[in-house]
Design a protein around this motif. Sequence first.
Motif, PDB file in Angstrom:
ATOM      1  N   THR A 120       0.994   0.004  -3.621  1.00 43.96           N
ATOM      2  CA  THR A 120       1.525  -1.285  -3.187  1.00 43.96           C
ATOM      3  C   THR A 120       2.559  -1.774  -4.194  1.00 43.96           C
ATOM      4  OG1 THR A 120      -0.235  -2.502  -4.339  1.00 43.96           O
ATOM      5  CG2 THR A 120      -0.634  -1.906  -2.041  1.00 43.96           C
ATOM      6  N   GLY A 121       3.171  -2.909  -3.902  1.00 39.93           N
ATOM      7  CA  GLY A 121       4.126  -3.496  -4.834  1.00 39.93           C
ATOM      8  C   GLY A 121       5.526  -2.959  -4.624  1.00 39.93           C
ATOM      9  N   HIS A 122       6.426  -3.420  -5.481  1.00 40.37           N
ATOM     10  CA  HIS A 122       7.841  -3.049  -5.374  1.00 40.37           C
ATOM     11  C   HIS A 122       8.073  -1.622  -5.860  1.00 40.37           C
ATOM     12  CE1 HIS A 122       8.952  -7.108  -4.322  1.00 40.37           C
ATOM     13  NE2 HIS A 122       8.312  -7.580  -5.383  1.00 40.37           N
ATOM     14  N   ASP A 123       9.065  -0.976  -5.273  1.00 36.54           N
ATOM     15  CA  ASP A 123       9.407   0.379  -5.713  1.00 36.54           C
ATOM     16  C   ASP A 123      10.630   0.369  -6.628  1.00 36.54           C
ATOM     17  OD1 ASP A 123      11.350  -0.253  -3.912  1.00 36.54           O
ATOM     18  OD2 ASP A 123      10.949   1.398  -2.527  1.00 36.54           O
ATOM     19  N   SER A 124      11.039  -0.815  -7.093  1.00 34.05           N
ATOM     20  CA  SER A 124      12.139  -0.909  -8.047  1.00 34.05           C
ATOM     21  C   SER A 124      11.595  -1.384  -9.392  1.00 34.05           C
ATOM     22  CB  SER A 124      13.210  -1.878  -7.547  1.00 34.05           C
ATOM     23  OG  SER A 124      12.673  -3.159  -7.313  1.00 34.05           O
ATOM     24  N   LEU A 125      11.953  -0.653 -10.447  1.00 38.85           N
ATOM     25  CA  LEU A 125      11.497  -0.953 -11.801  1.00 38.85           C
ATOM     26  C   LEU A 125      12.693  -1.247 -12.687  1.00 38.85           C
ATOM     27  CD1 LEU A 125       8.977   2.043 -12.163  1.00 38.85           C
ATOM     28  CD2 LEU A 125       8.516  -0.218 -11.204  1.00 38.85           C
ATOM     29  N   ASN A 138     -14.301  -3.783   2.045  1.00 33.36           N
ATOM     30  CA  ASN A 138     -13.388  -4.738   1.432  1.00 33.36           C
ATOM     31  C   ASN A 138     -12.310  -3.996   0.643  1.00 33.36           C
ATOM     32  OD1 ASN A 138     -12.349  -7.258   0.647  1.00 33.36           O
ATOM     33  ND2 ASN A 138     -14.443  -8.098   0.456  1.00 33.36           N
ATOM     34  N   LYS A 139     -11.305  -4.753   0.203  1.00 34.97           N
ATOM     35  CA  LYS A 139     -10.198  -4.165  -0.535  1.00 34.97           C
ATOM     36  C   LYS A 139     -10.101  -4.783  -1.921  1.00 34.97           C
ATOM     37  CE  LYS A 139      -7.363  -3.390   3.610  1.00 34.97           C
ATOM     38  NZ  LYS A 139      -6.085  -3.711   4.293  1.00 34.97           N
ATOM     39  N   SER A 140      -9.619  -3.966  -2.879  1.00 38.21           N
ATOM     40  CA  SER A 140      -9.350  -4.450  -4.237  1.00 38.21           C
ATOM     41  C   SER A 140      -8.043  -3.842  -4.723  1.00 38.21           C
ATOM     42  CB  SER A 140     -10.483  -4.072  -5.201  1.00 38.21           C
ATOM     43  OG  SER A 140     -11.666  -4.758  -4.866  1.00 38.21           O
ATOM     44  N   ILE A 141      -7.378  -4.582  -5.622  1.00 36.67           N
ATOM     45  CA  ILE A 141      -6.118  -4.118  -6.198  1.00 36.67           C
ATOM     46  C   ILE A 141      -6.373  -3.587  -7.607  1.00 36.67           C
ATOM     47  CG2 ILE A 141      -3.785  -4.777  -6.913  1.00 36.67           C
ATOM     48  CD1 ILE A 141      -4.133  -4.781  -3.920  1.00 36.67           C
ATOM     49  N   PHE A 142      -5.878  -2.385  -7.869  1.00 36.03           N
ATOM     50  CA  PHE A 142      -5.951  -1.772  -9.199  1.00 36.03           C
ATOM     51  C   PHE A 142      -4.511  -1.604  -9.699  1.00 36.03           C
ATOM     52  CE2 PHE A 142      -9.878  -0.807  -7.200  1.00 36.03           C
ATOM     53  CZ  PHE A 142     -10.825  -0.592  -8.194  1.00 36.03           C
ATOM     54  N   SER A 143      -4.272  -1.849 -10.974  1.00 39.96           N
ATOM     55  CA  SER A 143      -2.913  -1.696 -11.492  1.00 39.96           C
ATOM     56  C   SER A 143      -2.925  -1.326 -12.964  1.00 39.96           C
ATOM     57  CB  SER A 143      -2.101  -2.983 -11.285  1.00 39.96           C
ATOM     58  OG  SER A 143      -2.698  -4.071 -11.959  1.00 39.96           O
ATOM     59  N   TYR A 144      -1.821  -0.741 -13.420  1.00 39.67           N
ATOM     60  CA  TYR A 144      -1.609  -0.423 -14.827  1.00 39.67           C
ATOM     61  C   TYR A 144      -0.127  -0.604 -15.118  1.00 39.67           C
ATOM     62  CZ  TYR A 144       0.376   4.096 -13.442  1.00 39.67           C
ATOM     63  OH  TYR A 144       1.164   5.078 -12.911  1.00 39.67           O
ATOM     64  N   GLU A 145       0.252  -0.584 -16.391  1.00 41.76           N
ATOM     65  CA  GLU A 145       1.632  -0.863 -16.779  1.00 41.76           C
ATOM     66  C   GLU A 145       2.322   0.375 -17.332  1.00 41.76           C
ATOM     67  OE1 GLU A 145       1.856  -4.180 -19.442  1.00 41.76           O
ATOM     68  OE2 GLU A 145       1.772  -5.644 -17.803  1.00 41.76           O
ATOM     69  N   VAL A 146       3.585   0.528 -16.982  1.00 40.81           N
ATOM     70  CA  VAL A 146       4.429   1.580 -17.550  1.00 40.81           C
ATOM     71  C   VAL A 146       5.733   0.941 -18.021  1.00 40.81           C
ATOM     72  CG1 VAL A 146       3.498   3.413 -16.093  1.00 40.81           C
ATOM     73  CG2 VAL A 146       5.499   2.132 -15.318  1.00 40.81           C
ATOM     74  N   MET A 147       6.399   1.615 -18.951  1.00 39.42           N
ATOM     75  CA  MET A 147       7.726   1.188 -19.390  1.00 39.42           C
ATOM     76  C   MET A 147       8.707   2.333 -19.155  1.00 39.42           C
ATOM     77  SD  MET A 147       9.201   0.102 -23.141  1.00 39.42           S
ATOM     78  CE  MET A 147       8.293  -1.437 -23.282  1.00 39.42           C
ATOM     79  N   PRO A 148       9.594   2.208 -18.159  1.00 45.28           N
ATOM     80  CA  PRO A 148      10.584   3.269 -17.914  1.00 45.28           C
ATOM     81  C   PRO A 148      11.567   3.372 -19.083  1.00 45.28           C
ATOM     82  CG  PRO A 148      10.426   1.746 -16.045  1.00 45.28           C
ATOM     83  CD  PRO A 148       9.717   1.110 -17.188  1.00 45.28           C
ATOM     84  N   THR A 149      11.919   4.593 -19.449  1.00 48.09           N
ATOM     85  CA  THR A 149      12.878   4.805 -20.533  1.00 48.09           C
ATOM     86  C   THR A 149      14.147   5.509 -20.057  1.00 48.09           C
ATOM     87  OG1 THR A 149      11.795   6.903 -21.125  1.00 48.09           O
ATOM     88  CG2 THR A 149      11.052   4.917 -22.277  1.00 48.09           C
ATOM     89  N   LYS A 150      14.252   5.694 -18.744  1.00 46.03           N
ATOM     90  CA  LYS A 150      15.449   6.322 -18.200  1.00 46.03           C
ATOM     91  C   LYS A 150      15.702   5.777 -16.803  1.00 46.03           C
ATOM     92  CE  LYS A 150      17.634  10.794 -17.235  1.00 46.03           C
ATOM     93  NZ  LYS A 150      17.470  12.256 -17.166  1.00 46.03           N
ATOM     94  N   ILE A 205       2.320  -0.769 -11.844  1.00 42.69           N
ATOM     95  CA  ILE A 205       2.151   0.173 -10.741  1.00 42.69           C
ATOM     96  C   ILE A 205       0.801  -0.162 -10.126  1.00 42.69           C
ATOM     97  CG2 ILE A 205       2.016   2.588 -10.047  1.00 42.69           C
ATOM     98  CD1 ILE A 205       4.714   1.885 -11.193  1.00 42.69           C
ATOM     99  N   SER A 206       0.791  -0.492  -8.844  1.00 44.74           N
ATOM    100  CA  SER A 206      -0.433  -1.014  -8.224  1.00 44.74           C
ATOM    101  C   SER A 206      -0.904  -0.147  -7.064  1.00 44.74           C
ATOM    102  CB  SER A 206      -0.206  -2.448  -7.724  1.00 44.74           C
ATOM    103  OG  SER A 206       0.132  -3.306  -8.796  1.00 44.74           O
ATOM    104  N   PHE A 207      -2.228  -0.200  -6.844  1.00 46.76           N
ATOM    105  CA  PHE A 207      -2.876   0.496  -5.732  1.00 46.76           C
ATOM    106  C   PHE A 207      -3.789  -0.487  -5.010  1.00 46.76           C
ATOM    107  CE2 PHE A 207      -1.998   3.610  -8.977  1.00 46.76           C
ATOM    108  CZ  PHE A 207      -1.524   4.708  -8.289  1.00 46.76           C
ATOM    109  N   GLU A 208      -3.876  -0.307  -3.698  1.00 45.44           N
ATOM    110  CA  GLU A 208      -4.865  -1.053  -2.914  1.00 45.44           C
ATOM    111  C   GLU A 208      -5.934  -0.071  -2.469  1.00 45.44           C
ATOM    112  OE1 GLU A 208      -4.135  -4.445   0.185  1.00 45.44           O
ATOM    113  OE2 GLU A 208      -4.228  -2.533   1.281  1.00 45.44           O
ATOM    114  N   VAL A 209      -7.189  -0.350  -2.825  1.00 46.41           N
ATOM    115  CA  VAL A 209      -8.307   0.543  -2.511  1.00 46.41           C
ATOM    116  C   VAL A 209      -9.207  -0.137  -1.480  1.00 46.41           C
ATOM    117  CG1 VAL A 209     -10.291   1.793  -3.418  1.00 46.41           C
ATOM    118  CG2 VAL A 209      -8.237   1.511  -4.831  1.00 46.41           C
TER     119      VAL A 209
END
Length: 437
Positions: free
Chosen positions: A60-65, A113-125, A73-77
């Motif tokens: 889920t979420g935006h595909d532009s970083l 039911n649904k839950s959102i899972f997410s983690y963070e990344v930092m693009p370098t390119k 970066i998010s997921f819906e489970v």
Amino acid sequence: MSITKRFIYLLLFGAVILTFSLILDNSFIFFILYNAIAFMLLITDYLISKENGRIFIERTGHDSLSLYENEKISFEVYNKSERELYIELKDEIPEHHFKFKESIMSGKVPPHNKSIFSYEVMPTKRGAFTFRKVHARYQGKLKLCMINSKIRIPREFKVYPNMKNLRKYRLGITNNRSFKQGQRNLRMLGRGTSFESLREYTAGDEYRKINWKATARGNKPIVNQYEPEKNQHVHIFIDTRRPMSYTLKGYRKLDMVVNTALVLSDVVNQNGDESGLLLFNREVNSMIMPGKGPEHRNKILEALYHIDHTNETSNYEDAFFYFKRKERHRSIIFLFTDFDTLEEAEYILKVLPMVSKNNIVVIVLIKNESLEAISGEKASTKEEIFNKGVALELLDERQKIISLLNRKGILCIECPAEKLEYTVVNRYIQVKNRTYM
């Protein structure tokens, strides 16, 4: 399948029983029997818990970083089972181009039911990168095992220049600028060509701006006040050859230039002018004719997000000739480039009149901080003395070239990396305020 802490505790409890069984003669039988029961429970937990379609996962979420920004970066489970599930997710991240601390996500999902899972990344390119698979684990009914699965959820994420910094910059210049009430565009009075208003003469005003009719009527000196013309074409040229691959303070020079180009384009449009873009190396890679508005801004963004440097020598002559065929208006050109040798600079000087004759050209260079650091160090060994001498010679050549360009009427600015955006925007304002524009 993998085991849980509960299963390990079960085996440890068996070790306690084994200790007591040592008192008896049949300790080995106890050991075999207990472990057999434990592993039968483990297999049973796996069999009664493994059901196809138990969980459904989608990105889920935006595909532009944004480049060099922490992005989620998010997921819906979706839990399709009748019980609460403890789930762990681990994403497969494209190597080398993303920094991250931890990509494992965990939590509980209620039944149906649904839950959102997410983690963070930092693009370098900058560019487009596909995140393909996610590793999922959920806990069995008896909580003795974790059932593993690998799910293909391919999605392409586009890493754009740092748009968050662009928004911060726009807010900064808005807060620090004097606006008239209700006025949104950047206002620069006094040295344009479009008549704006009349005002009283003040010391320092040019005599040729005196309005003699208004002066006669008012019996006091009155001057015309001008503002720069609108819809001026402002072209941004980006040379993508080898010097743009150098790293300054942890950032690639080309990334700094791309961010500055976006900021400049945004300010140009905000001021009522039209921004254009030309990317070149051995040939012209892309040219966007001047324009403004959201659609035009997206065109520039799409052209900039994936460009990369090359090791080839840029063909300025072809690039300038291509520009002359496409553009008939008198324009302002910001040329982002650099040079390693005097020969490269002389080549630029040779072909520059193709565009500088009928346009205002501003060449933008970023200071070579590593050379400046070496030239400022104390040298004690022969190697250090040699390095310092070479650095001083290169810096001296560079300053001579910049002075030569300025003497020939070519505006050439050299600025530190951290001041690139502000310096370029300020120079745009200065150029717009010049009398010949």
